[in-house]
Scaffold this active site. Structure first.
Site, PDB file in Angstrom:
ATOM      1  CE  LYS A 111      -4.372  -1.461   1.981  1.00  0.00           C
ATOM      2  NZ  LYS A 111      -5.561  -0.960   2.934  1.00  0.00           N
ATOM      3  CE  LYS A 194      -5.803  -7.561  -1.688  1.00  0.00           C
ATOM      4  NZ  LYS A 194      -5.593  -7.531  -0.296  1.00  0.00           N
ATOM      5  CE  LYS A 197     -14.407  -3.195   0.099  1.00  0.00           C
ATOM      6  NZ  LYS A 197     -13.990  -3.031   1.509  1.00  0.00           N
TER       7      LYS A 197
HETATM    8  P1  AMP Z   1     -11.533  -5.360   2.840  1.00  0.00           P
HETATM    9  O1  AMP Z   1     -12.166  -5.219   1.591  1.00  0.00           O
HETATM   10  O2  AMP Z   1      -9.979  -5.232   2.623  1.00  0.00           O
HETATM   11  O3  AMP Z   1     -11.916  -4.648   3.937  1.00  0.00           O
HETATM   12  O4  AMP Z   1     -11.691  -6.836   3.410  1.00  0.00           O
HETATM   13  C1  AMP Z   1     -12.965  -7.430   3.823  1.00  0.00           C
HETATM   14  C2  AMP Z   1     -12.478  -9.113   4.112  1.00  0.00           C
HETATM   15  O5  AMP Z   1     -12.708  -9.614   2.843  1.00  0.00           O
HETATM   16  C3  AMP Z   1     -11.226  -9.516   4.634  1.00  0.00           C
HETATM   17  O6  AMP Z   1     -11.665 -10.543   5.393  1.00  0.00           O
HETATM   18  C4  AMP Z   1     -10.463  -9.721   3.506  1.00  0.00           C
HETATM   19  O7  AMP Z   1      -9.647 -11.080   3.567  1.00  0.00           O
HETATM   20  C5  AMP Z   1     -11.484 -10.279   2.327  1.00  0.00           C
HETATM   21  N1  AMP Z   1     -11.002 -10.139   1.032  1.00  0.00           N
HETATM   22  C6  AMP Z   1     -10.876  -8.926   0.421  1.00  0.00           C
HETATM   23  N2  AMP Z   1     -10.439  -9.233  -0.948  1.00  0.00           N
HETATM   24  C7  AMP Z   1     -10.593 -10.298  -1.193  1.00  0.00           C
HETATM   25  C8  AMP Z   1     -10.173 -11.503  -2.193  1.00  0.00           C
HETATM   26  N3  AMP Z   1      -9.683 -10.719  -3.423  1.00  0.00           N
HETATM   27  N4  AMP Z   1     -10.596 -12.618  -2.059  1.00  0.00           N
HETATM   28  C9  AMP Z   1     -10.832 -13.112  -0.837  1.00  0.00           C
HETATM   29  N5  AMP Z   1     -11.032 -12.487   0.303  1.00  0.00           N
HETATM   30  C10 AMP Z   1     -10.828 -11.163   0.077  1.00  0.00           C
END
Ligand code: AMP
Ligand code: TRP
Length: 330
Positions: A111, A194, A197
């Protein structure tokens, strides 16, 4: 007592990776555990956020969780900033986390990128705040996607450091739960990145708010390769393996089963079936989310009640922790 804690950032659209890696598991865990699900707005501001967009995203993510099947009556759904103990405990844990542990965190390196000196101190301390989130409730189980594994190992180390410092088994060591066939959903445009968002291409992800036509189009356009058959070779054919994993996770089957099912069909058949499955599973969720977003008062009431319930546990634990640390209550 077994308690689940997990969090999601209010920084834009929820996507299929969030759903399959995390939220889908959060839903099933409600039957067995006391669950707290947190919209982590304090984490969101570790990178710049527009205040109005942050508020809107907080409501959107809350609506997404409810639409996905989180029952706000049995689970505690709340936004992090409104329970003061998160920031309070994070400070205490900051003071017992060696810099060397934080220097290993790969997400910070990704990041912060090359402009490391420009990155905020908060971005660096992000994993300590995450440890505070979990430990504030003495949570025992933490369902997350694969990308959070390193942060959870750090949370266990920090819990251990606190326990050793004060000579007591105060914090349980939280167990990561990384479950399902798609714990790391990759971008639909690039099988080595991956799904996220923040990807500038909307075709890289399926948003939980996408309508049926958009979902079908994104899957149709998803990158594959020039070979005609469906085979599961994550190293050599990451894009194809990703689509198989997504199918498997949505269908509740193993990736091997899905591969053998489509081994003799071409990609147009496989992608067509995947699009149908995705629309079937995600369509109702998107519709529910849109309906909920028409009622911001309802969403705010869910969060208000969640903040109250979470604060009840958090305040009590923080008082204990402050006494252990030696803060005088005059
Ligand atoms: P975040 O959007 O970073 O707040 O992630 C929220 C949850 O979604 C966390 O448990 C992440 O590990 C999961 N997550 C985010 N992106 C992915 C992805 N591409 N594949 C699997 N899990 C994800
Ligand atoms: N860092 C997590 C993510 O971006 C979100 C998060 C914050 C979290 N606090 C947490 C997840 C506590 C689990 C437990 O995905």
């Amino acid at each position: 007592m077994n308690r689940v804690f997990s969090g999601v950032q209010p920084t834009g659209n929820l996507h299929l990776g969030n759903y399959l890696g995390a939220i889908k598991n959060w839903v099933t865990m409600q039957a067995e555990y006391d669950c707290l699900y947190c919209i982590v707005d304090l984490h969101a501001i570790t990178v710049p956020q527009d205040p109005k967009a942050l508020q809107a995203a907080t409501r959107e993510v809350t609506a997404g969780l409810i639409a996905a099947g989180i029952d706000a009556k049995s689970s505690t759904v709340f936004n992090q900033s409104q329970v003061r103990g998160h920031a309070g405990l994070a400070w205490i844990l900051n003071c017992m986390t060696p810099l060397g542990w934080l220097n290993r965190m790969t997400q910070f390196k990704e990041k912060a990128g090359k402009a490391r000196d420009q990155a905020a101190l908060g971005l660096y301390a992000y994993p300590v705040l995450m440890a505070a989130d979990i430990l504030l409730y003495k949570a025992t189980h933490v369902p997350v996607g694969e990308d959070q594994k390193q942060h959870l190992e750090l949370a266990r180390d920090i819990a251990g450091a606190f326990n050793r410092n004060y000579g007591m088994e105060y914090f349980p060591l939280p167990e990561p739960m990384i479950l399902g066939a798609a714990t790391r959903v990759m971008s639909l445009r690039d099988g080595t990145k991956k799904m996220s968002k923040s990807d500038p291409s909307d075709y890289s992800r399926i948003n939980l708010t996408d309508d049926a036509a958009t979902i079908a189009l994104k899957i149709k356009k998803a990158k594959t390769d020039s070979e005609p058959n469906v085979t599961y070779e994550p190293e050599r054919r990451p894009e194809v393996a990703n689509l198989i994993d997504i199918y498997a996770a949505l269908a509740g089957q193993s990736s091997e089963t899905v591969t053998s099912l489509y081994a003799s069909s071409g990609f147009s058949t496989f992608k067509g079936a995947l699009a149908d499955l995705a629309v079937e599973k995600l369509g109702p969720l998107a519709a529910d989310m849109r309906r909920l977003l028409q009622h911001p008062d309802y969403i705010d009431e869910v969060l208000r009640a969640g903040v109250e319930r979470a604060s009840h546990i958090a305040d009590r634990n923080l008082r204990e922790i402050e006494a252990i640390v030696g803060f005088l209550k005059p």
